[in-house]
Design an enzyme around this catalytic site. Structure first.
Site, PDB file in Angstrom:
ATOM      1  NE  ARG A 260      -1.633  -2.244   2.825  1.00 39.38           N
ATOM      2  CZ  ARG A 260      -1.820  -3.501   2.463  1.00 39.38           C
ATOM      3  NH1 ARG A 260      -2.902  -3.851   1.837  1.00 39.38           N
ATOM      4  NH2 ARG A 260      -0.913  -4.433   2.729  1.00 39.38           N
ATOM      5  CB  THR A 261       3.450   2.533   2.264  1.00 43.59           C
ATOM      6  OG1 THR A 261       2.703   2.127   3.411  1.00 43.59           O
ATOM      7  CG2 THR A 261       4.090   3.882   2.536  1.00 43.59           C
TER       8      THR A 261
ATOM      9  CE  LYS B 119      27.328  -3.515  -6.063  1.00 40.08           C
ATOM     10  NZ  LYS B 119      27.519  -2.612  -7.219  1.00 40.08           N
TER      11      LYS B 119
ATOM     12  NE  ARG C 142       7.329   0.826   4.805  1.00 41.17           N
ATOM     13  CZ  ARG C 142       6.105   0.295   4.790  1.00 41.17           C
ATOM     14  NH1 ARG C 142       5.937  -0.967   4.463  1.00 41.17           N
ATOM     15  NH2 ARG C 142       5.055   1.036   5.074  1.00 41.17           N
TER      16      ARG C 142
ATOM     17  CG  HIS D  21       3.848   4.183   8.508  1.00 45.81           C
ATOM     18  ND1 HIS D  21       3.958   5.040   7.440  1.00 45.81           N
ATOM     19  CD2 HIS D  21       3.459   2.972   7.984  1.00 45.81           C
ATOM     20  CE1 HIS D  21       3.642   4.387   6.329  1.00 45.81           C
ATOM     21  NE2 HIS D  21       3.345   3.140   6.638  1.00 45.81           N
TER      22      HIS D  21
HETATM   23  C1  NCD Z   1       1.927  -1.018   8.166  1.00 41.68           C
HETATM   24  C2  NCD Z   1       3.425  -0.818   8.271  1.00 41.68           C
HETATM   25  O1  NCD Z   1       4.162  -1.113   7.310  1.00 41.68           O
HETATM   26  O2  NCD Z   1       3.823  -0.340   9.313  1.00 41.68           O
HETATM   27  N1  NCD Z   1       1.468  -1.184   6.858  1.00 41.68           N
HETATM   28  C3  NCD Z   1       1.198  -0.054   6.116  1.00 41.68           C
HETATM   29  O3  NCD Z   1       2.054   0.736   5.846  1.00 41.68           O
HETATM   30  N2  NCD Z   1      -0.070   0.150   5.728  1.00 41.68           N
HETATM   31  C4  NCD Z   1       1.357  -1.990   9.114  1.00 41.68           C
HETATM   32  C5  NCD Z   1       1.893  -3.403   9.151  1.00 41.68           C
HETATM   33  O4  NCD Z   1       2.795  -3.770   8.419  1.00 41.68           O
HETATM   34  O5  NCD Z   1       1.355  -4.173   9.948  1.00 41.68           O
END
Ligand code: NCD
Length: 305
Positions: free
Chosen positions: A52-53, A82, A103, A131
């Site tokens: 999703r993100t 590396k 991320r 997040h």
């Molecule tokens: C979450 C995350 O990656 O922190 N997912 C997201 O970004 N929608 C929640 C999760 O992984 O449980």
């Protein structure tokens, strides 16, 4: 330069501004408009799995007329293999693009990236830390679906220790009056003390409610989370808490008529699919609000207003 690293950096007025902008973006999407970032490029650097993100950030950028370069599984496929430091990777990529969405598996990685970047860094999650863009879309979901952001009882369910979306959500909710948090979590995954302290210092009521049915009966919002398997020291520790709190028809029966169930997704058994068709099941709509909110966030850091 406008980095977005922590939800703690956002005051109420800014949060409301993002929500207004996201609402505008949602309208623009419906009208099939929404350009303005032609010739801008976003890099999506993902060192941890994501569906999703990453895809909603990329969709947001494309809907705004911009372009995207992307590396998923950067932990395995980028020069990190590396031995390149995150800082060096960011120094290089910042010379290619106008904004970096990052991320990473380490707490504090987004802040480290921002400290060396010559373009805005938007955190898409740093380990078990935060997040913030998820929290903004979560607030947008509450605003859209419940119709207010104050005087809310929010039940936080599941992995409150490692669930980074929960931490950022608590920081954002703390900016609003009349917030009551019910923590429905196994004893090994409580809300971290610093997050709890922040909420208390901002006048939020934080209570433990170990009974999910009782929490469900009181909540305006149930925020269910996945037990973060990948963050546990051992599989046995994970197995011990998995499946503790499951939202099913029985929980649904206890909920108020206008309450909603949210989940950042992915789910791994903690909401039964049988309740998906109930109008209170808001989690898939929530995932879709990610696009207008991330349009608002990207636009804000690249062109202001
Ligand atoms: C979450 C995350 O990656 O922190 N997912 C997201 O970004 N929608 C929640 C999760 O992984 O449980």
């Amino acid at each position: 330069m406008k980095h977005l690293i922590s939800a703690k950096q956002l005051q109420k007025a800014e949060i409301l501004h993002y929500i207004d902008e996201a609402r505008e973006m949602e309208g623009a999407l419906q009208r099939r408009e929404g350009r303005g970032l032609e010739r801008k490029i976003m890099a999506a650097l993902f060192f941890e799995p994501s569906t999703r993100t990453r895809l909603s950030f990329e969709t947001a950028m494309l809907r705004l007329g911009g372009q995207v370069i992307s590396t998923e599984s950067a932990r395995e496929f980028s020069s990190a293999v590396k031995g390149e430091t995150l800082e060096d990777t960011i120094r290089v990529v910042a010379g290619y693009v106008d904004v970096i969405v990052l991320r990473h598996h380490e707490i504090g990685a987004a802040a480290r990236a921002a400290s060396v970047s010559t373009v805005p860094v938007l955190s898409a999650g740093d380990g078990a830390g935060e997040h913030p863009t998820q929290a903004l879309l979560d607030l947008y979901t509450i605003a859209r679906e419940v119709g207010r952001l104050d005087d809310l009882t929010v039940a936080l369910v599941g992995d409150l220790l490692y669930g980074r979306t929960v931490h950022s959500l608590v920081y954002l909710l703390s900016q609003f009056p009349g917030i009551r948090l019910l923590c429905t979590a196994p004893s090994s995954t409580p809300l971290p003390e610093d997050v709890r302290e922040f909420a208390l210092a901002h006048g939020v009521s934080v209570e433990f409610e170990g009974n999910l049915q009782h929490a469900a009966a009181q909540a305006d919002v149930i925020y269910q989370t996945r037990i973060q398997k990948e963050r546990f020291a051992s599989l046995a520790d994970y197995e011990a808490v998995k499946g503790h709190y499951v939202i099913d028809e029985e929980v649904l029966k206890r909920m108020q008529k206008r309450a909603i169930i949210m989940h950042p997704l992915p789910r791994a058994g903690e909401i039964v699919p049988a309740i998906d068709s109930d109008p209170r099941a808001a989690y898939f709509r929530q995932s879709h609000y990610g696009v207008p909110m991330r349009m608002a966030i990207v636009r804000d850091c690249l062109i202001g207003e």
